[in-house]
Scaffold this active site. Structure first.
Site, PDB file in Angstrom:
ATOM      1  N   HIS A  78      73.188  -5.009   4.763  1.00  0.00           N
ATOM      2  CA  HIS A  78      72.553  -4.110   3.798  1.00  0.00           C
ATOM      3  C   HIS A  78      73.578  -3.692   2.751  1.00  0.00           C
ATOM      4  O   HIS A  78      74.729  -3.363   3.101  1.00  0.00           O
ATOM      5  CB  HIS A  78      72.007  -2.876   4.521  1.00  0.00           C
ATOM      6  CG  HIS A  78      71.298  -1.917   3.617  1.00  0.00           C
ATOM      7  ND1 HIS A  78      70.042  -2.172   3.108  1.00  0.00           N
ATOM      8  CD2 HIS A  78      71.679  -0.710   3.110  1.00  0.00           C
ATOM      9  CE1 HIS A  78      69.678  -1.156   2.335  1.00  0.00           C
ATOM     10  NE2 HIS A  78      70.652  -0.263   2.317  1.00  0.00           N
ATOM     11  N   ASP A 127      66.476  -0.828   8.342  1.00  0.00           N
ATOM     12  CA  ASP A 127      67.791  -0.256   8.020  1.00  0.00           C
ATOM     13  C   ASP A 127      68.150   0.923   8.911  1.00  0.00           C
ATOM     14  O   ASP A 127      68.930   1.800   8.508  1.00  0.00           O
ATOM     15  CB  ASP A 127      67.857   0.174   6.545  1.00  0.00           C
ATOM     16  CG  ASP A 127      67.630  -0.985   5.594  1.00  0.00           C
ATOM     17  OD1 ASP A 127      67.964  -2.123   5.956  1.00  0.00           O
ATOM     18  OD2 ASP A 127      67.120  -0.747   4.482  1.00  0.00           O
ATOM     19  N   ARG A 186      51.241  -9.959   8.780  1.00  0.00           N
ATOM     20  CA  ARG A 186      52.630  -9.782   9.215  1.00  0.00           C
ATOM     21  C   ARG A 186      52.806 -10.131  10.693  1.00  0.00           C
ATOM     22  O   ARG A 186      53.787 -10.777  11.089  1.00  0.00           O
ATOM     23  CB  ARG A 186      53.085  -8.352   8.953  1.00  0.00           C
ATOM     24  CG  ARG A 186      54.587  -8.155   9.091  1.00  0.00           C
ATOM     25  CD  ARG A 186      54.994  -6.738   8.676  1.00  0.00           C
ATOM     26  NE  ARG A 186      54.468  -6.367   7.381  1.00  0.00           N
ATOM     27  CZ  ARG A 186      54.996  -6.729   6.211  1.00  0.00           C
ATOM     28  NH1 ARG A 186      56.075  -7.487   6.194  1.00  0.00           N
ATOM     29  NH2 ARG A 186      54.443  -6.340   5.075  1.00  0.00           N
TER      30      ARG A 186
END
Length: 222
Positions: free
Chosen positions: A107, A143, A63
């Site tokens: 979202h 989020d 990542r």
């Protein structure tokens, strides 16, 4: 001002941004996808920074290394603002260091309610009367960034995950381009992108409206 849109799928939000006149200078995908085809049809530069070159989609995925490579691609393109649009890779700290306060995401829920990958399913399971979409500043915590704009979508008695998600996407395709345009205006004026005292009205001149947190909570408890 130069905008980069990060995609992983069909590119419908990207297409909505292009149709709305957002100055998209670069489209980046983490996998081969239709979003790159949308970019090509519209004469926008597309770049594939492929996860498969960094360990793919399993436990071996690098990542950090992937994020460094993607961030360098964005910096080389002299990008001012990044808009994630269905991008399927959670990115690491180097992106947020290089573009602090300039990464937007959308979202399919009224955050802080129902964060995570299964927001539409979670809303249905909770039995809420309304859900919607949120445009927020992306942070390292998924989020959890500051909310910039929201639009309410009613949950109908016969909704399935598919039907509800599609109506949320319709709202996103108007709210997200409008919020990106507003954010660009803030940057052009020399101001940081911060939550406005009054959130941009959902869908701009289309007048769908944005619920306050208090009204969202009342509706969800109804």
């Amino acid at each position: 001002m130069r905008v980069a849109v990060l995609v992983s799928g069909s590119g419908t939000i990207l297409d909505a941004m292009l149709q709305a006149g957002v100055p998209v200078a670069l489209v980046v995908s983490d996998r081969p996808c239709a979003g790159l085809e949308v970019a090509a049809r519209n004469g926008v530069r597309g770049e594939l920074v492929d996860r498969r070159s960094f360990g793919g989609f399993g436990a071996d995925f690098d990542r950090h290394g992937y994020t460094v490579a993607l961030t360098e691609t964005l910096r080389e393109a002299e990008i001012d603002l990044i808009a994630m649009a269905g991008f399927g890779t959670v990115l690491d700290q180097p992106l947020h260091d290089a573009f602090a306060g300039r990464v937007l995401n959308t979202h399919p829920a009224l955050l802080p309610a129902f964060p995570g990958w299964h927001a539409v399913e979670a809303a249905l399971e909770a039995g809420v009367k309304v859900t919607g979409c949120t445009v927020h500043l992306a942070t390292l915590e998924m989020d959890a960034g500051p909310i910039l704009a929201q639009e309410v979508v009613p949950v109908l008695p016969d909704d399935t995950e598919g039907t509800l998600h599609e109506r949320i996407k319709v709202a996103e395709r108007t709210l997200y381009p409008a919020t990106v345009a507003w954010a660009l205006g803030e940057l052009e004026a020399g101001r940081p992108i911060t939550p406005p005292a009054r959130m941009p009205v959902g869908a701009g001149s289309h007048g769908r409206g944005v619920a306050s947190r208090a009204s969202r909570e009342r509706a969800q408890k109804a």
